[in-house]
Motif scaffolding. Structure first.
Motif, PDB file in Angstrom:
ATOM      1  N   GLU A 187       0.919  -1.336   0.010  1.00  0.00           N
ATOM      2  CA  GLU A 187       0.126   0.053  -0.178  1.00  0.00           C
ATOM      3  C   GLU A 187       0.904   1.179  -0.075  1.00  0.00           C
ATOM      4  O   GLU A 187       0.503   2.180  -0.673  1.00  0.00           O
ATOM      5  N   GLU A 188       2.139   1.038   0.719  1.00  0.00           N
ATOM      6  CA  GLU A 188       2.892   2.457   0.796  1.00  0.00           C
ATOM      7  C   GLU A 188       3.774   2.475  -0.489  1.00  0.00           C
ATOM      8  O   GLU A 188       4.518   3.557  -0.698  1.00  0.00           O
ATOM      9  N   ALA A 189       3.835   1.200  -1.163  1.00  0.00           N
ATOM     10  CA  ALA A 189       4.994   1.330  -2.350  1.00  0.00           C
ATOM     11  C   ALA A 189       4.934   2.232  -3.343  1.00  0.00           C
ATOM     12  O   ALA A 189       5.495   2.945  -3.784  1.00  0.00           O
ATOM     13  N   GLY A 190       3.404   2.675  -3.714  1.00  0.00           N
ATOM     14  CA  GLY A 190       3.228   3.481  -4.864  1.00  0.00           C
ATOM     15  C   GLY A 190       3.338   5.050  -4.553  1.00  0.00           C
ATOM     16  O   GLY A 190       4.076   5.505  -5.176  1.00  0.00           O
ATOM     17  N   PRO A 191       2.904   5.494  -3.082  1.00  0.00           N
ATOM     18  CA  PRO A 191       3.266   6.679  -2.956  1.00  0.00           C
ATOM     19  C   PRO A 191       4.891   7.166  -2.775  1.00  0.00           C
ATOM     20  O   PRO A 191       5.412   8.169  -2.923  1.00  0.00           O
ATOM     21  N   LEU A 192       5.379   5.796  -2.242  1.00  0.00           N
ATOM     22  CA  LEU A 192       6.864   6.044  -2.051  1.00  0.00           C
ATOM     23  C   LEU A 192       7.726   6.166  -3.178  1.00  0.00           C
ATOM     24  O   LEU A 192       8.575   6.938  -3.445  1.00  0.00           O
TER      25      LEU A 192
END
Length: 205
Positions: A129-134
């Protein structure tokens, strides 16, 4: 007799001059490395003299036509992190968190492989879930902080000329030899034309 020998030798002499002229021209691409002054004439190899200018112009061309910054950002955003995140989640849960939880008195007795497997699923899902924004942050930071043109220019300007000459000679060795031979052939032809012209005009009579 001397005239006859001169007529015979002239094409070979001009062939040698043609070959030597082209050989010198090829050598002058890289030599001399540092400027030499002969009377009022300053002499330096083409590439050593123009290395900084070549670096600037090459960087502009590469950035504009080949390695555009937004193209790199697009490729960064296409990286699929899923498999790497799953591997990272497995390692974190089983190699780090699991042993630490099992070492806690009382609580550790309730931590089994099934519990850790559930933790792994939760960790992997959260990381994805955090990969995209990161990735978006990384791409944005890259665009803001990395000057591709300047990086390319600096590397070309600082490139070792001995190594560059070795690479060019490896790649273009056959072409350089062809240029040298072409100079000899053209020189020979010119020599033959000179002999023919002298003969036709009677200059050797």
């Amino acid at each position: 007799m001397n005239t006859t020998i001169l007529l015979i030798l002239t094409p070979f002499i001009t062939a040698g001059i043609g070959w030597l002229t082209n050989w010198v021209a090829i050598q002058m691409l890289f030599h001399p490395r540092v400027p030499m002054r002969v009377f009022f004439w300053k002499w330096q190899g083409l590439i050593p003299r123009r290395q900084q200018q070549l670096a600037i112009e090459s960087a502009e061309i590469i950035e504009r036509e080949i390695l555009q910054q937004h193209m790199i950002l697009h490729e960064i955003r296409k990286i699929e992190l899923g498999p790497y995140l799953e591997e990272a989640a497995h390692k974190v849960v089983w190699d780090r968190i699991g042993p630490q939880l099992r070492a806690i008195p009382l609580l550790g007795s309730f931590i089994n492989d099934s519990t850790l497997a559930k933790f792994e699923v939760i960790a992997a899902a959260s990381m994805k879930e955090e990969a995209g924004p990161l990735m978006e942050k990384v791409a944005t930071q890259f665009e803001a902080s990395v000057n591709l043109k300047q990086m390319i220019e600096d590397n070309i300007a600082a490139f070792d000329l001995d190594r560059l000459e070795s690479i060019v000679n490896q790649v273009a060795k056959r072409e350089f030899k062809t240029i040298e031979r072409l100079g000899a052939v053209l020189g020979f032809i010119i020599g033959c034309l000179q002999v023919t012209l002298f003969w036709a005009t009677g200059s050797l009579a």
